[in-house]
Design an enzyme around this catalytic site. Structure first.
Site, PDB file in Angstrom:
ATOM      1  CE1 TYR A  22      -2.592   6.986  -5.538  1.00 55.26           C
ATOM      2  CE2 TYR A  22      -2.989   7.815  -3.157  1.00 55.26           C
ATOM      3  CZ  TYR A  22      -2.186   7.241  -4.281  1.00 55.26           C
ATOM      4  OH  TYR A  22      -0.841   7.200  -3.545  1.00 55.26           O
TER       5      TYR A  22
ATOM      6  CE  LYS B 244      -1.557   3.459  -4.975  1.00 49.57           C
ATOM      7  NZ  LYS B 244      -0.217   2.965  -5.378  1.00 49.57           N
TER       8      LYS B 244
END
Length: 305
Positions: free
Chosen positions: A165, A169
């Site tokens: 993640y 991001k």
């Protein structure tokens, strides 16, 4: 005249959480909205259910607004291209994309299956590429457009168990920066938001002790999707035309502007460096400016305002 009167906005992940809040607020402020939501679970499973997106589109229409729905995946470029074409064909144009669609597949990196890495990057990073690439030619041709992408403090600062993640991001941050630079002459803007909000994704984080339970409850009450939506839809307005290439954070009633990487310390040695002099001189001279390994909770240790 409403802030977004005459605008058409595509909102991904619009069936729940931040996406839902953005879709409803955009419509309230006068925009036509294409609500996209895959209808899947947090891990990207149970895909293809039209009901979440259509439910929000129905809610907008019931309030007197104009909205249509789409249940395709942002991870597939052909699907996103079709979303853009759907907005143009059925709603008369496209002026902005708000892209909070996402999934989580958390786990310590040394235990992370390759599939979990690929899935998260496909939705978050490739998804951001897809929505930008599918819309950017249209925006450049009409010399106007706004991309509102989403990053996370998991990447900007760090959180254990979220390597996939965080990597995705931070990739979105770099993508947005270049989109803003390349789009400046055609008035195509791109910004990112790191949101703190109670959503299905936050609710899925395991609670292991009483202190964690109390902190999660404060998040639920004090950091709501609607607060993030206020900034996201504002960045779509013509009045925000001079705002591009920025990293924002929304935490409760706070809006924060994040710094972007720039040198913080420099050392030079005219005769050049060797491993020995780097160890003896360069690294010790820089060590006082090293960034620690503490997670994002240490940067935001206080209750939301």
């Amino acid at each position: 005249m409403a802030l977004l009167e005459g605008k058409t906005i595509l909102v991904t992940g619009g069936g729940n959480g931040i996406g839902k809040a953005c879709a409803l607020l955009a419509a309230e402020l006068g925009a036509k909205v294409l609500v996209n939501d895959l209808g899947g679970g947090l891990a990207g499973d149970d895909t293809g259910a039209a009901s979440p997106a259509e439910a929000i589109a129905n809610e907008i229409r019931a309030r007197g607004g104009e909205a249509i729905s789409n249940s395709e995946s942002v991870a597939e470029f052909s699907s996103v291209k079709a979303m853009v074409e759907q907005a143009i064909d059925e709603l008369g144009g496209l002026d902005a994309v708000i892209n909070p669609a996402g999934i989580l597949r958390d786990g310590m990196f040394h235990k992370m299956p390759v599939e979990d890495w690929d899935s998260v990057l496909n939705v978050h990073l490739k998804g951001a590429f897809n929505v930008a690439r599918a819309s950017v030619d249209h925006f450049r041709a009409k010399e106007s457009g706004s991309l509102v992408l989403f990053t996370s403090t998991s990447g900007l600062i760090g959180n254990l168990g979220q390597a996939n993640y965080a990597a995705a991001k931070m990739g979105v941050v770099g993508l947005s920066r270049i989109l803003a630079m390349e789009g400046a002459r055609q008035n195509v803007r791109s910004n990112v938001i790191a949101p703190f909000a109670w959503t299905r994704m936050i609710a899925s984080i395991p609670v292991k002790d009483e202190a964690s339970a109390q902190r999660v409850e404060r998040m639920r009450l004090g950091m709501r999707p609607e607060q993030v939506a206020q900034l996201a839809v504002t960045l779509c307005a013509d009045a925000a035309k001079d705002v591009s290439g920025q990293i924002f954070c929304v935490r409760g009633n706070e809006i924060q502007l994040f710094s972007q990487p720039r040198p913080v310390k420099s050392v030079a040695r005219m005769e050049g460096w060797t491993p020995e002099t780097i160890l003896d001189q360069a690294l010790p001279a820089m060590s006082g400016s090293f960034t620690d390994l503490a997670p994002s909770a240490t940067v935001f240790p206080y209750d939301p305002v």
